[in-house]
Design an enzyme around this catalytic site. Sequence first.
Site, PDB file in Angstrom:
ATOM      1  N   HIS A   1      -4.895  14.636  -9.166  1.00  0.00           N
ATOM      2  CA  HIS A   1      -4.966  13.580  -9.510  1.00  0.00           C
ATOM      3  C   HIS A   1      -3.865  12.799 -10.404  1.00  0.00           C
ATOM      4  O   HIS A   1      -3.398  11.428 -10.349  1.00  0.00           O
ATOM      5  CB  HIS A   1      -6.142  13.072  -9.805  1.00  0.00           C
ATOM      6  CG  HIS A   1      -7.835  12.969  -8.874  1.00  0.00           C
ATOM      7  ND1 HIS A   1      -7.147  11.831  -7.910  1.00  0.00           N
ATOM      8  CD2 HIS A   1      -7.718  14.384  -8.564  1.00  0.00           C
ATOM      9  CE1 HIS A   1      -8.961  12.327  -6.856  1.00  0.00           C
ATOM     10  NE2 HIS A   1      -8.616  13.603  -7.525  1.00  0.00           N
TER      11      HIS A   1
ATOM     12  N   ASP B   1       0.807  -1.071   0.109  1.00  0.00           N
ATOM     13  CA  ASP B   1       0.604  -0.231  -0.056  1.00  0.00           C
ATOM     14  C   ASP B   1       1.234   0.788   0.118  1.00  0.00           C
ATOM     15  O   ASP B   1       2.045   1.116   0.475  1.00  0.00           O
ATOM     16  CB  ASP B   1      -1.129   0.114   1.512  1.00  0.00           C
ATOM     17  CG  ASP B   1      -1.772   1.201   0.939  1.00  0.00           C
ATOM     18  OD1 ASP B   1      -3.215   0.993   1.080  1.00  0.00           O
ATOM     19  OD2 ASP B   1      -1.772   1.984   1.584  1.00  0.00           O
TER      20      ASP B   1
ATOM     21  N   ASP C   1      -1.629   9.721 -10.251  1.00  0.00           N
ATOM     22  CA  ASP C   1      -1.639   8.201 -11.275  1.00  0.00           C
ATOM     23  C   ASP C   1      -0.183   8.092 -11.552  1.00  0.00           C
ATOM     24  O   ASP C   1       0.502   6.879 -12.006  1.00  0.00           O
ATOM     25  CB  ASP C   1      -2.717   8.632 -12.828  1.00  0.00           C
ATOM     26  CG  ASP C   1      -3.664   8.590 -12.510  1.00  0.00           C
ATOM     27  OD1 ASP C   1      -3.957   8.233 -11.421  1.00  0.00           O
ATOM     28  OD2 ASP C   1      -4.541   9.078 -13.666  1.00  0.00           O
TER      29      ASP C   1
ATOM     30  N   ASN D   1      -2.330  13.443  -3.813  1.00  0.00           N
ATOM     31  CA  ASN D   1      -3.662  13.774  -4.758  1.00  0.00           C
ATOM     32  C   ASN D   1      -4.106  14.896  -4.651  1.00  0.00           C
ATOM     33  O   ASN D   1      -4.366  15.845  -5.031  1.00  0.00           O
ATOM     34  CB  ASN D   1      -5.103  12.714  -4.683  1.00  0.00           C
ATOM     35  CG  ASN D   1      -4.891  11.486  -5.286  1.00  0.00           C
ATOM     36  OD1 ASN D   1      -4.117  11.489  -6.442  1.00  0.00           O
ATOM     37  ND2 ASN D   1      -5.468  10.079  -5.481  1.00  0.00           N
TER      38      ASN D   1
ATOM     39  N   GLU E   1      -4.701   2.120  -4.133  1.00  0.00           N
ATOM     40  CA  GLU E   1      -3.367   2.436  -4.211  1.00  0.00           C
ATOM     41  C   GLU E   1      -2.385   1.370  -3.010  1.00  0.00           C
ATOM     42  O   GLU E   1      -1.703   1.360  -3.181  1.00  0.00           O
ATOM     43  CB  GLU E   1      -2.909   4.054  -2.814  1.00  0.00           C
ATOM     44  CG  GLU E   1      -2.858   3.544  -1.677  1.00  0.00           C
ATOM     45  CD  GLU E   1      -4.461   4.363  -1.643  1.00  0.00           C
ATOM     46  OE1 GLU E   1      -4.911   4.567  -0.030  1.00  0.00           O
ATOM     47  OE2 GLU E   1      -5.782   4.279  -2.365  1.00  0.00           O
TER      48      GLU E   1
END
Length: 382
Positions: free
Chosen positions: A270, A257, A274, A265, A300
């Site tokens: 965002h 994680d 990504d 973010n 994630e």
Amino acid sequence: MGLDITTLRVALGVVALTLLLLFYASFRRTRSSYNGWWCIALLLFLSGNLAFLLNGTPHQVWANPSGNVLLVGGAFGVWTGARSLRKLPPPRWQFAAACGVTALASALESPGYNTWSGGLVYLGFMTLGIALASRDLWLLDSSYSHVHKSMALAAAFMAAYYFCRLSMYLVEGPTGPSFRLYFGPAIASLVTLVLLVAVSFSMTALSNDQLINRLSERAARDNLTGLLNRGTFLDLATKELKRLHTTSSVASLILADLDHFKSINDEYGHPAGDAALQAFAAACTESVRSTDLVGRYGGEEFILLLPGANQERAESIAADISRALAETKSLPSIQIPTASYGVTASSLARVDLSAMIAAADTALYQAKSLGRNRVVGAAPHS
């Protein structure tokens, strides 16, 4: 009654043109790379065949060598298409070398009056190109298509025919009685005509199979990271654990994680998030073996199954992923994130996947509680 070579070449040209138009229409719809290379090969065969129609005219001096080069290019185009089915790169230098050597050999043997200028090299490269195509079609995974074996056999027959032409050319030359009777231009055009029609029926099925396989692979992958999606990973991992159970082999599972992903973010947007996910996926791919399964579990969170790896090895791989992530050059504008890992193993591979995931998830929660950016192992299951 002899076969009229001009009539046969015209018939071959008409068939090749018709097939080219049909397959080009199919290529525009499917964008199948094999279909595209088959179109290129048909175009080269058509052009080379038309060039030979100029034999006996003042244009023979350039048309005959051009015909040799175009037909050799067509044979290597078939090979390139076969390689595309196995996801191998185009043989660029082999393609260029074959055409270049054929052109040179044809130009050096008086093409103005010798219709077989460069014949030995031409026949050799035709045999080689089609034989290589047959080999790659035969080696294609049987689960890929139900027609690739018949395509391979058809190509093998054509390669064998050209090898016989080459052998007889060496023994008798192009004016020998057996060569002219069995391996001359008229018979070769007839054999090519029949095989083009026969193979083209299988081509449609093979091109459709390639399209279906490409769509299936795309559906099995996460669009952003290119890793296996959750459903596909769970299906493949379950099957792999069952296989390992039969051999009493070990297996390890990693849940990972990204730390403080929400803040990336919030602070950078965002697109930056990504990019962080893609960087972590790349770090995973770089650090694991080709036999390992790597998937995006959700958001994630990522999941890895490592067949044959014990817990110590799995924890080492998790550390390798973090090192690869820290060294990434693709996130220059944001702080490179860290990751937390929960690792578990099955010493006898007899525990089911859901139990391994639950154990790894508990270990991951502990890694987060202990301050993140660390690997925590759960006790192996037996």
